[in-house]
Design a protein around this motif. Structure first.
Motif, PDB file in Angstrom:
ATOM      1  N   GLY A   1       0.942  17.809  -0.187  1.00  0.00           N
ATOM      2  CA  GLY A   1       1.561  18.450   0.966  1.00  0.00           C
ATOM      3  C   GLY A   1       2.736  17.685   1.545  1.00  0.00           C
ATOM      4  N   ALA A   2       2.671  16.350   1.489  1.00  0.00           N
ATOM      5  CA  ALA A   2       3.691  15.538   2.156  1.00  0.00           C
ATOM      6  C   ALA A   2       4.901  15.238   1.295  1.00  0.00           C
ATOM      7  CB  ALA A   2       3.072  14.223   2.636  1.00  0.00           C
ATOM      8  N   THR A   3       4.753  15.239  -0.020  1.00  0.00           N
ATOM      9  CA  THR A   3       5.860  14.798  -0.869  1.00  0.00           C
ATOM     10  C   THR A   3       6.759  15.946  -1.323  1.00  0.00           C
ATOM     11  OG1 THR A   3       4.446  14.953  -2.844  1.00  0.00           O
ATOM     12  CG2 THR A   3       4.576  12.813  -1.732  1.00  0.00           C
ATOM     13  N   ASN A   4       6.485  17.155  -0.875  1.00  0.00           N
ATOM     14  CA  ASN A   4       7.300  18.311  -1.233  1.00  0.00           C
ATOM     15  C   ASN A   4       7.919  18.927   0.014  1.00  0.00           C
ATOM     16  OD1 ASN A   4       6.752  19.008  -4.293  1.00  0.00           O
ATOM     17  ND2 ASN A   4       4.781  18.363  -3.415  1.00  0.00           N
ATOM     18  N   PRO A   5       9.086  19.546  -0.110  1.00  0.00           N
ATOM     19  CA  PRO A   5       9.700  20.190   1.053  1.00  0.00           C
ATOM     20  C   PRO A   5       8.758  21.236   1.642  1.00  0.00           C
ATOM     21  CG  PRO A   5      11.257  20.084  -0.777  1.00  0.00           C
ATOM     22  CD  PRO A   5       9.932  19.657  -1.323  1.00  0.00           C
ATOM     23  N   VAL A   6       8.753  21.335   2.955  1.00  0.00           N
ATOM     24  CA  VAL A   6       7.885  22.302   3.627  1.00  0.00           C
ATOM     25  C   VAL A   6       8.211  23.709   3.141  1.00  0.00           C
ATOM     26  CG1 VAL A   6       7.175  23.243   5.857  1.00  0.00           C
ATOM     27  CG2 VAL A   6       7.739  20.806   5.645  1.00  0.00           C
ATOM     28  N   GLY A   7       7.188  24.446   2.779  1.00  0.00           N
ATOM     29  CA  GLY A   7       7.371  25.805   2.299  1.00  0.00           C
ATOM     30  C   GLY A   7       7.513  25.927   0.800  1.00  0.00           C
TER      31      GLY A   7
ATOM     32  N   PRO B   1      -6.204   1.908  17.354  1.00  0.00           N
ATOM     33  CA  PRO B   1      -5.833   2.684  16.160  1.00  0.00           C
ATOM     34  C   PRO B   1      -5.118   1.803  15.152  1.00  0.00           C
ATOM     35  CG  PRO B   1      -4.406   3.236  18.006  1.00  0.00           C
ATOM     36  CD  PRO B   1      -5.513   2.389  18.562  1.00  0.00           C
ATOM     37  N   ARG B   2      -5.302   2.105  13.903  1.00  0.00           N
ATOM     38  CA  ARG B   2      -4.688   1.327  12.852  1.00  0.00           C
ATOM     39  C   ARG B   2      -3.190   1.578  12.857  1.00  0.00           C
ATOM     40  NH1 ARG B   2      -6.727   2.310   6.858  1.00  0.00           N
ATOM     41  NH2 ARG B   2      -5.245   4.045   6.996  1.00  0.00           N
ATOM     42  N   PRO B   3      -2.371   0.540  12.704  1.00  0.00           N
ATOM     43  CA  PRO B   3      -0.912   0.747  12.716  1.00  0.00           C
ATOM     44  C   PRO B   3      -0.465   1.543  11.498  1.00  0.00           C
ATOM     45  CG  PRO B   3      -1.448  -1.521  12.119  1.00  0.00           C
ATOM     46  CD  PRO B   3      -2.725  -0.891  12.587  1.00  0.00           C
ATOM     47  N   GLN B   4       0.624   2.265  11.675  1.00  0.00           N
ATOM     48  CA  GLN B   4       1.155   3.046  10.575  1.00  0.00           C
ATOM     49  C   GLN B   4       1.772   2.136   9.519  1.00  0.00           C
ATOM     50  OE1 GLN B   4       3.944   5.606  12.574  1.00  0.00           O
ATOM     51  NE2 GLN B   4       2.375   7.103  13.148  1.00  0.00           N
ATOM     52  N   THR B   5       1.799   2.625   8.295  1.00  0.00           N
ATOM     53  CA  THR B   5       2.448   1.866   7.226  1.00  0.00           C
ATOM     54  C   THR B   5       3.949   1.857   7.462  1.00  0.00           C
ATOM     55  OG1 THR B   5       2.671   3.846   5.843  1.00  0.00           O
ATOM     56  CG2 THR B   5       0.662   2.552   5.583  1.00  0.00           C
ATOM     57  N   PRO B   6       4.679   0.895   6.882  1.00  0.00           N
ATOM     58  CA  PRO B   6       6.140   0.863   7.057  1.00  0.00           C
ATOM     59  C   PRO B   6       6.814   2.168   6.652  1.00  0.00           C
ATOM     60  CG  PRO B   6       5.376  -1.198   6.104  1.00  0.00           C
ATOM     61  CD  PRO B   6       4.193  -0.295   6.147  1.00  0.00           C
ATOM     62  N   ALA B   7       6.317   2.820   5.597  1.00  0.00           N
ATOM     63  CA  ALA B   7       6.935   4.062   5.146  1.00  0.00           C
ATOM     64  C   ALA B   7       6.794   5.155   6.194  1.00  0.00           C
ATOM     65  CB  ALA B   7       6.304   4.513   3.826  1.00  0.00           C
ATOM     66  N   VAL B   8       5.606   5.309   6.757  1.00  0.00           N
ATOM     67  CA  VAL B   8       5.382   6.345   7.762  1.00  0.00           C
ATOM     68  C   VAL B   8       6.138   6.005   9.041  1.00  0.00           C
ATOM     69  CG1 VAL B   8       3.650   7.481   9.197  1.00  0.00           C
ATOM     70  CG2 VAL B   8       3.167   7.011   6.791  1.00  0.00           C
ATOM     71  N   ALA B   9       6.122   4.735   9.442  1.00  0.00           N
ATOM     72  CA  ALA B   9       6.840   4.327  10.650  1.00  0.00           C
ATOM     73  C   ALA B   9       8.338   4.622  10.515  1.00  0.00           C
ATOM     74  CB  ALA B   9       6.612   2.838  10.910  1.00  0.00           C
TER      75      ALA B   9
ATOM     76  N   VAL C   1       1.951   4.805   1.455  1.00  0.00           N
ATOM     77  CA  VAL C   1       2.180   5.665   2.618  1.00  0.00           C
ATOM     78  C   VAL C   1       0.928   5.773   3.473  1.00  0.00           C
ATOM     79  CG1 VAL C   1       2.840   7.969   3.381  1.00  0.00           C
ATOM     80  CG2 VAL C   1       3.957   6.958   1.380  1.00  0.00           C
ATOM     81  N   LEU C   2      -0.195   6.069   2.839  1.00  0.00           N
ATOM     82  CA  LEU C   2      -1.440   6.189   3.613  1.00  0.00           C
ATOM     83  C   LEU C   2      -2.017   4.827   3.979  1.00  0.00           C
ATOM     84  CD1 LEU C   2      -3.239   9.088   1.698  1.00  0.00           C
ATOM     85  CD2 LEU C   2      -1.650   9.224   3.622  1.00  0.00           C
ATOM     86  N   GLY C   3      -1.655   3.801   3.229  1.00  0.00           N
ATOM     87  CA  GLY C   3      -2.157   2.462   3.518  1.00  0.00           C
ATOM     88  C   GLY C   3      -3.631   2.320   3.184  1.00  0.00           C
ATOM     89  N   GLU C   4      -4.087   3.002   2.144  1.00  0.00           N
ATOM     90  CA  GLU C   4      -5.501   2.948   1.761  1.00  0.00           C
ATOM     91  C   GLU C   4      -5.629   2.341   0.370  1.00  0.00           C
ATOM     92  OE1 GLU C   4      -7.583   6.579   2.373  1.00  0.00           O
ATOM     93  OE2 GLU C   4      -6.628   6.991   4.290  1.00  0.00           O
ATOM     94  N   SER C   5      -6.839   1.923   0.035  1.00  0.00           N
ATOM     95  CA  SER C   5      -7.075   1.262  -1.239  1.00  0.00           C
ATOM     96  C   SER C   5      -7.935   2.148  -2.134  1.00  0.00           C
ATOM     97  CB  SER C   5      -7.763  -0.091  -1.028  1.00  0.00           C
ATOM     98  OG  SER C   5      -8.905   0.051  -0.188  1.00  0.00           O
ATOM     99  N   ILE C   6      -7.648   2.111  -3.426  1.00  0.00           N
ATOM    100  CA  ILE C   6      -8.415   2.868  -4.409  1.00  0.00           C
ATOM    101  C   ILE C   6      -8.691   1.960  -5.598  1.00  0.00           C
ATOM    102  CG2 ILE C   6      -7.606   5.153  -3.748  1.00  0.00           C
ATOM    103  CD1 ILE C   6      -5.502   4.997  -5.914  1.00  0.00           C
ATOM    104  N   TRP C   7      -9.611   2.384  -6.447  1.00  0.00           N
ATOM    105  CA  TRP C   7      -9.921   1.584  -7.630  1.00  0.00           C
ATOM    106  C   TRP C   7      -9.454   2.295  -8.889  1.00  0.00           C
ATOM    107  CZ3 TRP C   7     -14.343   2.960 -10.857  1.00  0.00           C
ATOM    108  CH2 TRP C   7     -15.108   4.012 -10.369  1.00  0.00           C
TER     109      TRP C   7
ATOM    110  N   SER D   1      -4.150  12.697  10.089  1.00  0.00           N
ATOM    111  CA  SER D   1      -4.042  12.223  11.466  1.00  0.00           C
ATOM    112  C   SER D   1      -3.860  10.718  11.531  1.00  0.00           C
ATOM    113  CB  SER D   1      -5.294  12.645  12.243  1.00  0.00           C
ATOM    114  OG  SER D   1      -5.270  12.120  13.540  1.00  0.00           O
ATOM    115  N   ARG D   2      -4.687   9.978  10.797  1.00  0.00           N
ATOM    116  CA  ARG D   2      -4.640   8.519  10.890  1.00  0.00           C
ATOM    117  C   ARG D   2      -3.348   7.953  10.307  1.00  0.00           C
ATOM    118  NH1 ARG D   2      -9.494   5.210   8.244  1.00  0.00           N
ATOM    119  NH2 ARG D   2      -8.474   5.930   6.324  1.00  0.00           N
ATOM    120  N   ALA D   3      -2.845   8.568   9.232  1.00  0.00           N
ATOM    121  CA  ALA D   3      -1.611   8.059   8.625  1.00  0.00           C
ATOM    122  C   ALA D   3      -0.380   8.432   9.425  1.00  0.00           C
ATOM    123  CB  ALA D   3      -1.487   8.588   7.202  1.00  0.00           C
TER     124      ALA D   3
END
Length: 563
Positions: A129-135, A4-12, A85-91, A162-164
Motif C-alpha cells: 500500500g505504501a510503496t505505490n502511488p495512491v489509487g 511511543p516508539r520514534p519514527q524511522t528516519p525514512a518515515v520522519a 521504513v517500519l523499523g521492525e525485525s524479521i528472520w 499507525s505505529r510506523a
C-alpha cells in the motif's frame, strides 16, 4: 504509559516533506535519487543509511516525483521496507517469503505453528500500500472466516500503519489514503467469501496493481481458491499462507503448493516454513525484537518463536506420524490419517504395486475386446464394478471409474456442457456398462456388474433411466443409486453402496497389511470414493486375490488409467 516508539528516519523524512512541501528541486538530490533507483537493493539500502535527515528529505522528494510514492525506493524490496521504513525485525524465512512476492505471481507458504505467518502477511500489506502511488494499488485480504480477517490479520495491519506513521487511516478492516486531490482512496480491505459462492470472488480489480493476501489458506474452499486465478491477470500477485489442513485431502492449498514445486509453473513458488525452521531451534542469529514496547528489556526475536521444548512435547503427545505433527510441526500435507475414507497414502502405495502374472492372470489387451487396449493384468473370474460421480448441474467433473477384481481404472471424465443434461450422462454410463458386461463375460465372471451412481442432482435422473433400460433389456447390470448423506437401510454390506466404505473406515488397517480382518475397499470402489483422475500413469492394484463374488476389495490395490 510507555512513550511511543520514534519514527524511522525514512518515515520522519517523508512526513517532514508532506508538512513542508516545496516546489524547489535539488539537482544533487535528483542525481542521488536516480542512482539509488537504478542501483541494486543492498547498495541502495546501505547508501540510504549514510544520508542525514535533510538530504534524505530532498532525496525522497525526488523519488516521489519519479515513482509517485515517497517510499518508491522500497517498491522492489518488501524486506527492506519492513526493516528500513517500519523499523521492525524479521528472520530469514520471513525475508524469503516477502521478497518472493514481487518476483512471482503466486507465493504459497505452508507454515508450521507459531512461525509468524500472520505477522509477515500484515507487513506485506503495509509494503504494497505504501510503496505505490495512491489509487494504483489495491490490497485485498481474505481468510476462511471473517473473524480471522478481523481479529487476526487486520490488528497487525492497523498496528503497523499507525505505529510506523504511514499515511492514511485504518478502520476495522479497511485502509484509506488521501490522493493528490485529498480524496480518501481505499488502499486495502479485508473480506471473506462463503464456501461455494464463486461470485464473491468476482469484480475485484487492481488499480491497475493488485495484491491478494490469503491468510489461513488451508481452510479456503476449492471453489473460492480457484476463483483467485481469475483475479491474477495483469500486474497482480498473491500470497497464500497457512497451516496445511489435517482433514481436507487434496485441498486447494495443497494443490497450489504442489504447483509451486513444478518447474513448468514458474509463476508459482512454494516456500515452506516449518516449526523446525524456527531460529529458537536452529540457532540462527536473528536481530533484536523491535516489535515490543521500549519499556520491555532488550531481547532476541527468537524468544517469540517456537522452541524445541514445544516440538518435543507435541511429538510425545501425538507421535511422529500423526497428521497434527505433519501439518503443525513439519508444514507438510498429511497423506493419511483419521477421518478419511480412503487415505491418500493408500492410493500412492497402490500405484507402486506390480502387476501379477502367471496362471489365471491375463492382460486386458489380450482378451480381443473392442476398446480394451490396456496392458495391465486382471484375474479371470474377477468381479467387475463401476463407480460414477455425476457433476452437479454440469459443473465440476463427471467421472467414471471401473474396478476389475483388484484393479481400479479411470475410464472417463468430462465437465461443462458435455454434462448439461441427464440423457447425455445416462448414455455415457450405459456405454461403460455395456463395456463392463463384455469384459465380465470374457473373464468368466459369475457376478453381475454392479454400477454405483451418485444420484444427487442430474445423477438421480440418470439412475432412473438406467433402471428402466435394464428392465427393457438394454443392459443386465445392477444399478445402485448412492446418496452419501443416508445410512444403509439393511445390515447386508451389499444393500448400500457406501456400506463397504464405511466399514473400511472403521477398520482403519494400513494399506500394506494383507491380514486385515475386514479389508478396506480399493479407491473408487463406490461413488463415495475420490473422483480425481490418477496423477500417475500406473494403476492401483491389490496384492491379494479377491473372490469374484465378494463385495470387499483387498487392502492393497492397483490403479490403472484409461487406455
Amino acid at each position: 504509559m510507555a512513550a511511543p516508539r520514534p519514527q524511522t528516519p525514512a518515515v520522519a523524512a517523508a512526513n517532514t516533506l508532506v508538512d513542508h512541501r516545496s516546489g524547489v528541486r535539488s539537482k544533487e538530490a535528483t542525481s542521488i535519487a536516480d542512482t539509488l533507483l537504478r542501483g541494486p537493493v543492498p547498495v541502495r539500502r546501505a547508501a540510504l543509511k549514510t544520508l542525514d535527515a535533510v538530504d534524505l528529505t530532498h532525496v525522497l522528494a525526488e523519488v516521489e516525483r519519479e515513482t509517485g510514492s515517497l517510499y518508491g525506493l522500497w517498491a522492489d524490496t518488501p524486506s527492506g521496507f519492513i526493516e528500513d521504513v517500519l523499523g521492525e525485525s524479521i528472520w530469514s524465512k520471513q525475508r524469503e517469503i516477502v521478497d518472493a512476492v514481487p518476483k512471482h505471481t503466486r507465493v504459497m507458504v505452508p507454515a508450521g505453528f507459531g512461525v509468524g505467518k500472520t505477522y509477515i502477511a500484515g507487513r506485506l500489506c503495509a509494503w504494497a500500500g505504501a510503496t505505490n502511488p495512491v489509487g494504483t494499488m489495491l490490497v485485498v485480504t481474505t481468510a476462511t472466516r471473517f473473524r480471522q480477517v478481523r481479529n487476526q490479520l487486520w490488528p497487525h495491519i492497523r498496528k503497523t500503519i499507525s505505529r510506523a506513521g504511514l499515511p492514511g487511516f485504518c478502520d476495522e478492516v479497511q485502509w484509506k489514503m488521501p490522493d493528490q486531490w485529498n480524496n480518501d482512496v481505499r488502499v486495502a480491505y479485508g473480506f471473506t467469501a462463503q464456501a461455494h459462492d464463486e461470485a464473491s470472488m468476482q469484480g475485484i480489480h487492481g488499480n491497475p496493481k493488485l495484491v491478494i493476501i490469503v491468510d489461513e489458506a488451508g481452510g479456503i474452499a476449492r471453489s473460492i481458491g480457484a476463483g483467485t486465478n481469475n483475479l491474477l491477470t495483469g500486474d497482480a500477485r498473491m500470497l497464500a499462507i497457512g497451516n496445511p489442513p489435517t482433514d481436507d485431502p487434496r485441498s486447494w492449498f495443497e494443490v497450489m503448493c504442489e504447483e509451486g514445486d513444478d518447474p513448468d509453473e514458474p509463476g508459482t513458488v512454494t516456500i515452506p516454513i516449518a516449526t523446525l525452521d524456527s531460529p529458537a531451534i536452529t540457532g540462527e542469529r536473528v536481530p533484536y525484537c523491535l516489535d515490543c514496547p521500549p519499556s520491555v528489556a532488550r531481547h532476541s526475536l527468537a524468544i517469540h518463536l517456537p522452541a524445541q521444548d514445544w516440538v518435543d512435547r507435541t511429538l510425545r503427545k501425538y507421535g511422529e506420524d500423526h497428521p497434527y505433527v505433519i501439518a503443525k510441526v513439519h508444514a507438510k500435507f498429511p497423506k493419511g490419517g483419521g477421518g478419511k475414507v480412503i487415505p491418500t497414502t493408500w492410493v500412492e502405495d497402490a500405484k507402486d504395486n506390480e502387476d501379477p502374472t502367471g496362471p489365471g492372470w491375463v492382460r486386458l489387451c489380450d482378451l480381443g475386446l473392442d476398446g480394451e487396449k490396456a496392458t495391465h493384468t486382471v484375474k479371470r473370474g474377477a468381479w467387475v464394478r463401476l463407480g460414477v460421480d455425476v457433476a452437479a448441474d454440469g459443473g465440476d467433473e463427471f467421472t467414471i471409474y471401473r474396478i476389475v477384481g483388484d484393479v481400479v481404472e479411470h475410464r472417463h471424465h468430462s465437465s461443462g456442457m458435455a454434462n448439461d443434461n441427464q440423457v447425455k450422462v445416462a448414455k455415457k454410463i450405459l456405454e461403460e456398462v455395456k463395456a463392463a458386461e463384455r469384459l465380465a463375460k470374457a473373464l468368466g465372471s459369475t457376478a453381475k456388474v454392479h454400477v454405483k451412481i451418485d444420484k444427487n442432482g442430474l445423477g438421480h435422473g440418470a439412475v432412473g433411466m438406467l433402471e428402466v433400460w435394464g428392465q427393457n433389456g438394454r443392459h443386465h447390470s445392477e444399478i445402485f443409486g448412492v446418496m452419501v448423506s443416508e445410512s444403509p437401510d439393511r445390515d447386508d454390506p451389499g444393500a448400500h453402496p457406501c456400506a463397504p466404505t464405511a466399514s473400511g473406515t472403521r477398520c482403519g488397517s494400513p494399506p500394506a497389511s494383507s491380514s486385515s480382518p475386514t479389508p478396506p475397499p480399493a479407491p473408487a470402489a463406490s461413488a463415495c470414493a475420490s473422483t480425481a483422475r490418477p496423477r500417475s500413469s500406473s494403476p492401483h492394484r491389490t496384492s491379494a486375490t479377491t473372490p469374484a463374488a465378494t463385495p470387499w476389495s483387498s487392502p492393497r490395490s492397483r490403479c490403472r488409467p484409461a487406455a
